[in-house]
Design a protein around this motif. Structure first.
Motif, mmCIF file in Angstrom:
data_model
loop_
_atom_site.group_PDB
_atom_site.id
_atom_site.type_symbol
_atom_site.label_atom_id
_atom_site.label_comp_id
_atom_site.label_asym_id
_atom_site.label_seq_id
_atom_site.Cartn_x
_atom_site.Cartn_y
_atom_site.Cartn_z
ATOM 1 N N ARG A 1 -10.971 9.647 2.028
ATOM 2 C CA ARG A 1 -10.684 10.300 3.039
ATOM 3 C C ARG A 1 -11.724 11.120 3.388
ATOM 4 O O ARG A 1 -12.316 11.446 4.634
ATOM 5 C CB ARG A 1 -9.349 11.122 3.190
ATOM 6 N N LYS B 1 1.083 -1.083 -0.077
ATOM 7 C CA LYS B 1 -0.244 0.057 -0.002
ATOM 8 C C LYS B 1 1.068 1.223 0.047
ATOM 9 O O LYS B 1 1.431 1.518 1.049
ATOM 10 C CB LYS B 1 -0.905 0.055 1.264
ATOM 11 N N TYR C 1 -15.087 0.243 -6.711
ATOM 12 C CA TYR C 1 -16.336 0.677 -6.320
ATOM 13 C C TYR C 1 -17.280 0.670 -7.630
ATOM 14 O O TYR C 1 -18.584 0.916 -7.591
ATOM 15 C CB TYR C 1 -16.057 2.275 -6.270
HETATM 16 C C1 PBG Z 1 -7.484 3.542 5.727
HETATM 17 C C2 PBG Z 1 -7.863 3.101 4.271
HETATM 18 C C3 PBG Z 1 -7.541 4.298 3.049
HETATM 19 C C4 PBG Z 1 -7.894 3.457 2.030
HETATM 20 C C5 PBG Z 1 -8.473 2.108 2.244
HETATM 21 N N1 PBG Z 1 -8.193 2.048 3.678
HETATM 22 C C6 PBG Z 1 -7.180 5.542 3.156
HETATM 23 C C7 PBG Z 1 -5.608 6.022 3.585
HETATM 24 O O1 PBG Z 1 -4.779 5.158 3.878
HETATM 25 O O2 PBG Z 1 -5.648 7.130 3.815
HETATM 26 C C8 PBG Z 1 -8.000 4.024 0.754
HETATM 27 C C9 PBG Z 1 -8.940 3.540 -0.339
HETATM 28 C C10 PBG Z 1 -9.252 4.273 -1.294
HETATM 29 O O3 PBG Z 1 -8.717 5.657 -1.562
HETATM 30 O O4 PBG Z 1 -10.314 3.980 -2.085
HETATM 31 N N2 PBG Z 1 -5.966 3.511 6.070
#
Ligand code: PBG
Length: 341
Positions: free
Chosen positions: A217, A207, A326
């Motif tokens: 967010r 990630k 999505y």
């Molecule tokens: C939580 C999380 C995030 C996403 C999935 N789990 C956001 C982040 O790390 O700030 C992003 C998913 C998306 O942008 O669709 N940590």
């Protein structure tokens, strides 16, 4: 050898003979097919059981309260939906330093899990595990008084949250927090609770600290109150750390791996799948990618069906077995026999 306008084409270099009709073209892309098992659908669940809240930054996507979820899912399941990824979003419950409401009985995911299980026993439910939607500082772990991450305290808290979701009925635990050692910490708690054969771990392995998470967010109300996530999410330029993260997460007992985002990380996807073909590989088409494709199509710059299928099939070509998207409900609708291309 045949000659066409004096330009020579060797017989074995004639490619057009392989692609002159849809069946022949299909034989070139069997490994890239998109079927229901290749798609996982992310869902945002809110405290207000009767709410349907359209998300401004992600047009076409809403947050749902439990009472609205059943109806929303029914049609998509009829179209073949096999798996979902749940995210909780809180507005009225208080956020604090230790993300108390990540796994409290009031948490929307904790409350939704048994209901979704009873409504749809064959649906596979993954739960995102992270502290950022529930912590006052909006970071993914526990912080020390000086504002830096406390990895040990974070592991303890995150593995507790994971276990709570597992006990409430999650089939898959998907930690997105990116703390070091989280897969091992979660696996240990699952084993100690006798859940090791009933609950899988899907690691958000690679990630990246990407700028493509912005719309999410907003959707999950999980923006960091200060700073960014660069000290725990991977630098977008680092192949080496992605490889090390995959090796580590496998050693610690992850059942499946993930690369996130997708389109500009296809090289990572290919590399990790080639290194670990024995692990199902997930690719998360994130909120910014969703918005980009949505807006291009809605402005008439691209035809949604054509451009999205090209993107999804290319993600499969690069090495993904499952795409978290999505767009899943829309794609499942297209896959219905009556709508096939
Ligand atoms: C939580 C999380 C995030 C996403 C999935 N789990 C956001 C982040 O790390 O700030 C992003 C998913 C998306 O942008 O669709 N940590």
């Amino acid at each position: 050898m045949y000659e066409k306008n004096n330009f020579k084409v060797q017989n074995k270099h004639i490619l057009h003979s392989s692609i002159f009709n849809p069946t022949l073209r299909g034989w070139q892309s069997i490994k890239c097919e998109i079927t229901p098992k290749n798609l996982m659908y992310p869902l945002f669940i809110v405290e207000d059981d009767n709410a349907v809240q359209p998300i401004n930054s992600m047009p076409g996507i809403s947050r749902y309260g439990i009472n609205k979820l059943k109806q929303h899912l029914e049609g998509i399941i009829k179209n073949g939906l096999q798996s979902v990824l749940l995210f909780g979003v809180i507005e009225n419950l208080p956020k604090d330093d230790v993300a108390t409401h990540a796994d409290s009985p009031d948490n929307p995911v904790m409350r939704a899990l048994p209901k979704i299980k009873s409504w749809f026993p064959n649906l596979t439910i993954a739960c995102d595990v992270c502290l950022c939607p529930y912590s006052s500082h909006g970071h993914c772990g526990i912080l020390k008084p000086d504002g830096t991450l406390d990895n040990t305290a974070s592991l303890k808290r995150i593995s507790d949250v994971a276990l709570a979701y597992a006990k409430a009925g999650a089939d898959i635990i998907a930690p997105s927090d990116m703390m070091d050692g989280r897969i091992g910490a979660i696996k240990t708690k699952l084993v100690n609770s006798g859940l090791q054969e009933k609950v899988a771990i899907l690691s958000y392995t690679a990630k990246f600290a990407s700028s493509f998470y912005g719309p999410f967010r907003d959707a999950a109300k999980s923006k960091p109150a200060h700073g960014d996530r660069k000290c725990y999410q991977l630098p977008p330029t680092s192949t080496g750390l992605a490889i090390r993260a995959a090796e580590r997460d496998i050693t610690e007992g992850s059942d499946m791996l993930m690369v996130k985002p997708t389109m500009i990380y296809m090289d990572i996807l290919k590399e990790l799948k080639e290194k670990h073909p024995e692990y199902p590989m997930f690719a998360y088409q994130v909120s910014g990618e969703y918005a980009m494709i949505y807006h291009a199509a809605s402005k008439g710059n691209a035809e949604l069906k054509i451009v999205l299928m090209e993107v999804l099939e290319s993600i499969r070509r690069a090495g993904a077995d499952v795409i978290i998207s999505y767009f899943t409900p829309v794609v499942l609708e297209w896959l219905q026999p009556k709508n096939k291309l």
